[in-house]
Design an enzyme around this catalytic site. Sequence first.
Site, PDB file in Angstrom:
ATOM      1  N   ALA A 182      42.110  35.676  37.953  1.00 36.13           N
ATOM      2  CA  ALA A 182      40.848  35.609  37.702  1.00 36.13           C
ATOM      3  C   ALA A 182      40.018  36.499  38.547  1.00 36.13           C
ATOM      4  CB  ALA A 182      39.917  34.164  38.291  1.00 36.13           C
ATOM      5  N   GLU A 198      34.481  35.019  19.246  1.00 39.20           N
ATOM      6  CA  GLU A 198      35.802  34.149  19.366  1.00 39.20           C
ATOM      7  C   GLU A 198      36.510  33.749  18.459  1.00 39.20           C
ATOM      8  OE1 GLU A 198      38.258  31.758  20.981  1.00 39.20           O
ATOM      9  OE2 GLU A 198      37.258  32.654  22.433  1.00 39.20           O
ATOM     10  N   ARG A 254      38.830  24.548  34.884  1.00 43.92           N
ATOM     11  CA  ARG A 254      38.085  25.532  33.948  1.00 43.92           C
ATOM     12  C   ARG A 254      37.340  25.003  33.017  1.00 43.92           C
ATOM     13  NH1 ARG A 254      40.757  30.691  33.048  1.00 43.92           N
ATOM     14  NH2 ARG A 254      42.787  30.896  34.551  1.00 43.92           N
ATOM     15  N   ASP A 279      43.412  39.619  31.232  1.00 46.16           N
ATOM     16  CA  ASP A 279      44.788  39.130  31.047  1.00 46.16           C
ATOM     17  C   ASP A 279      45.158  40.222  29.848  1.00 46.16           C
ATOM     18  OD1 ASP A 279      45.378  37.285  32.929  1.00 46.16           O
ATOM     19  OD2 ASP A 279      45.075  35.755  31.645  1.00 46.16           O
ATOM     20  N   ARG A 302      52.225  21.730  34.295  1.00 45.92           N
ATOM     21  CA  ARG A 302      50.777  21.302  35.151  1.00 45.92           C
ATOM     22  C   ARG A 302      50.436  19.972  34.494  1.00 45.92           C
ATOM     23  NH1 ARG A 302      47.427  26.659  33.401  1.00 45.92           N
ATOM     24  NH2 ARG A 302      48.238  26.093  31.453  1.00 45.92           N
ATOM     25  N   ALA A 334      41.018  29.622  40.295  1.00 49.24           N
ATOM     26  CA  ALA A 334      40.864  29.789  41.774  1.00 49.24           C
ATOM     27  C   ALA A 334      39.989  31.008  41.998  1.00 49.24           C
ATOM     28  CB  ALA A 334      42.059  29.831  42.489  1.00 49.24           C
TER      29      ALA A 334
END
Length: 634
Positions: free
Chosen positions: A524, A233, A315, A511, A396, A246
């Site tokens: 997702a 990462e 998330r 993605d 958002r 979702a």
Amino acid sequence: MRSIGSALFLSACMLAGLTSAGAAHYPTQPAKPALTYLYSVTFTGSTPIDFGATPLGNLTFTPLTGGTFSGPKMKGTVVAAGGDWNLVDAEGNFHPDVRETFKTDDGAYIQLYQTGSGPQPGGVAHVHLSFVTGSEKYYWLNKVVAIGILTPVSYTEVKIDAWQVETNPSVNEVLLGVRSTSHFVPILTAPMGSYTTNGDTAPLDVAIVGGGAIGVITALGFLRRGVSVTIYERAPSWPELGFTVAFTGMARQCLRRIDPDILETIERISQTNPAKTVRYWDGYSPRTKEAAEAIETAVIAETSEADMGYAGCLRGRLLAEITPLIAKKGGVVRFGKQLVGYYDNRENDKVRLTFSDGTDAEADVVIGCDGVFSTTRRLLVGAEHDAKYAHQIVYRAFVPIPGAVAALGAAKAGTQTGHMGPDAYIMSFPITTAGVYGIVLQVHDPEDWAHGRTSVVPTTRTELLERLSGWGPHVQELAALVPEQFTKWGVFDMADPTPTFATGRVCIAGDAAHASPPTLACGATIGIEDSLALVELLSATGNTRPLSGDRAHGIEAALKVYSDARRERGLWVVRAARRMADVLQWRDGEVGKNDEAAFLAAYEGNTKKIWDVDEDAMVDEVMREFEKIQAGQA
């Protein structure tokens, strides 16, 4: 029996060359590190969100609302983005995890990650700070190791004084690991225990690039099957990802096969729409709040929720719950690893990865789950297949539930609701598990994106309200509840598709392979389908003797089957999400703004392709194709 702690210490000393058959060569007391003052920052937060008693302790989240910082080399403001995930363990110790964004007075953006523990004497907490920025002037911060003292000022205000740690290289090598000319092995994150073998075939060694949701889910699927996994990462800690996520009923069925522990977690922390349908309202035409709530005149269409079976959660909470499972199941995570290249040659047993910090690593197979701006994809198929701006911007935010009820009415605010209008649409929903109301506004943007490969940038309530100028009073009242400063997201997607999802022993998923606008809320789901296919295919190559040829041949065959099976579905979801954005924003030439039948045909045609999939049949199909290749029949 020698203790584990002394064994680790002795191993570290031996690896660092500090012990030998003769006299030991190390100082009796290491040199004391020097501290150089960096800055002081004071930031404020809004009302905390209480997640309750999690398996790790009591977790709260405080969204940041602003602040200022100043030091000898930098000063500016704190952007109202990010927050403090504060965990209080069973012994009463608190563990802050603060993510914040600095905007310097000369216009540069710097992302900060701060973790630590407390209370220390005086009620403060000691934190470790790391920085990420692309600014040329402040690029030196990327390599800084810093510490800070976090002091609560008030219920909603915190101060952190930060210092840079400066020491000599030999001390760092003793404390952190072993440096060689080829790679750096951090002792504390090396895998503990051993792996079994099956005959003379060693277990598969998988490298996953990217620690987002799909990367973590894929890693857990492999670990459940006895495969060795390392996640690389680029961020210095688990990244702060997104807003909500979702999962369709189809996605949850896939998760049952990938790892039931993930499914159990999602079912425990998520919520479903209490209604069986979702109403899409005219958010633009009504001139009064009463007219906006009139079902007969303001509802454009009503869609069934039953088949999609969405379950949603935050998330941040999802990652907080499932990431600890990686270490528990024998996986390894290495942070601060930005991929810059890989070398895949069949003459080598392994694929070699190289990272920006000068280190390298090896694995049998590499899976790029590194998101929209995937480095793995660029290395795999070239920069000409980078994600492109979709001319969509998403705003958002969370707002108080009572405010949403006042703006929309109790019936609308109590369930998932859509509002359509010219060049924009809004999805909003209560998140009762967190006590907040979520708003997602997606707008068409005719201009080019002005922020390069930075997709999330600061914005203001004023800009949001300008986007909704002329809309109904209920929508404007809802939008006025968002914080004065928050963030917006420039949507990039893969409408210009990649020619393949895999080459050799390297592939992309999620993605990285098929980034799409969030219109259908199925990113997702499609990524989890990728994960299931990869886990089943590659596990068949890694923990059993290959049916024919060497392991590299089996891996290449599995990834070819994966790419052939998944690419068309990945391309479809991008096209479908773009089309539905046009429909919802009254931009589609075939669906008028009040044409219920045409709207339902477009919506239900797309959603059926999402939910009407048999995950068992999908796995059976890819495994049959793999076996054909291995047997020389394809």
